[in-house]
Write a protein that holds these residues in place. Structure first.
Motif, PDB file in Angstrom:
ATOM      1  N   THR A  28       0.749  -0.811  -0.267  1.00  0.00           N
ATOM      2  CA  THR A  28       0.374  -0.063  -0.019  1.00  0.00           C
ATOM      3  C   THR A  28       0.522   1.031   0.358  1.00  0.00           C
ATOM      4  N   GLU A  29       1.621   1.361  -0.309  1.00  0.00           N
ATOM      5  CA  GLU A  29       2.610   2.409  -0.400  1.00  0.00           C
ATOM      6  C   GLU A  29       2.895   3.224  -1.167  1.00  0.00           C
ATOM      7  N   ASP A  30       2.549   2.551  -2.481  1.00  0.00           N
ATOM      8  CA  ASP A  30       2.320   3.233  -3.318  1.00  0.00           C
ATOM      9  C   ASP A  30       0.427   3.873  -3.684  1.00  0.00           C
ATOM     10  N   ALA A  31       0.018   2.894  -2.909  1.00  0.00           N
ATOM     11  CA  ALA A  31      -1.589   3.323  -3.276  1.00  0.00           C
ATOM     12  C   ALA A  31      -2.151   4.055  -2.898  1.00  0.00           C
ATOM     13  N   VAL A  32      -3.432   4.539  -3.977  1.00  0.00           N
ATOM     14  CA  VAL A  32      -4.368   5.149  -4.003  1.00  0.00           C
ATOM     15  C   VAL A  32      -5.508   4.753  -3.917  1.00  0.00           C
ATOM     16  N   ASN A  33      -6.515   5.471  -3.000  1.00  0.00           N
ATOM     17  CA  ASN A  33      -7.816   5.606  -2.003  1.00  0.00           C
ATOM     18  C   ASN A  33      -8.762   6.647  -2.741  1.00  0.00           C
ATOM     19  N   PHE A  34     -10.254   6.345  -3.586  1.00  0.00           N
ATOM     20  CA  PHE A  34     -10.916   7.092  -3.169  1.00  0.00           C
ATOM     21  C   PHE A  34     -11.903   6.802  -2.706  1.00  0.00           C
ATOM     22  N   VAL A  35     -12.102   7.758  -1.289  1.00  0.00           N
ATOM     23  CA  VAL A  35     -13.014   7.719  -0.714  1.00  0.00           C
ATOM     24  C   VAL A  35     -14.375   8.129  -1.289  1.00  0.00           C
ATOM     25  N   VAL A  36     -15.562   7.715  -1.696  1.00  0.00           N
ATOM     26  CA  VAL A  36     -17.023   8.339  -1.800  1.00  0.00           C
ATOM     27  C   VAL A  36     -17.638   8.409  -0.006  1.00  0.00           C
ATOM     28  N   ARG A  37     -18.450   9.714   0.327  1.00  0.00           N
ATOM     29  CA  ARG A  37     -18.584   9.345   1.633  1.00  0.00           C
ATOM     30  C   ARG A  37     -19.859  11.099   1.281  1.00  0.00           C
ATOM     31  N   GLN A  38     -21.117  10.097   1.747  1.00  0.00           N
ATOM     32  CA  GLN A  38     -22.288  11.208   1.875  1.00  0.00           C
ATOM     33  C   GLN A  38     -22.250  12.082   0.142  1.00  0.00           C
ATOM     34  N   GLY A  39     -21.956  11.542  -0.757  1.00  0.00           N
ATOM     35  CA  GLY A  39     -21.613  12.355  -2.180  1.00  0.00           C
ATOM     36  C   GLY A  39     -20.987  13.524  -2.462  1.00  0.00           C
TER      37      GLY A  39
END
Length: 117
Positions: A38-49
């Motif tokens: 995960t050192e280079d991972a990118v997460n996109f979090v969708v929260r409340q639109g």
């Protein structure tokens, strides 16, 4: 899989080469591969639109997905037995690691009802 425990032993790589080779030869193995940490991972979090980008590494992460595979079986029983064999390869060749091998079915599009039917 636990993150930060090092590389798997060569014996596991060798055993997995045989395991995957057999399944590729009989048409069961469709695709798969290993994943970096995960050192280079990118997460996109969708929260409340709203969408937020969160870059790794993730200090709170204890387990990561170390790889993936797409396999096709004729029955659920065959899939379960074969995935147990996959897990047993890890237990035999890398007993100091905690590995969770999750088997999931691919979702197909739901049947669409004909309006008014």
């Amino acid at each position: 899989m636990e993150e930060g425990i090092g590389m798997p032993p060569q014996s596991l790589f060798d055993a997995m080469d045989v395991y995957i080779g057999e399944r590729a030869a009989n048409g069961t193995f469709v695709d798969g591969g290993g994943l970096y940490g995960t050192e280079d991972a990118v997460n996109f979090v969708v929260r409340q639109g709203e969408v937020t980008r969160v870059d790794g590494p993730y200090a709170e992460g204890k387990e990561v997905v170390g790889g993936w595979s797409l396999l096709q079986y004729d029955s659920l029983e065959e899939a379960v037995a074969d995935q147990r064999e996959f897990a047993e390869l890890h237990a035999k060749h890398w007993p100091e690691a905690t590995v969770v091998a999750t088997m999931r079915q691919i979702s197909e599009a739901p049947d669409m009802e004909t309006p008014g039917a």
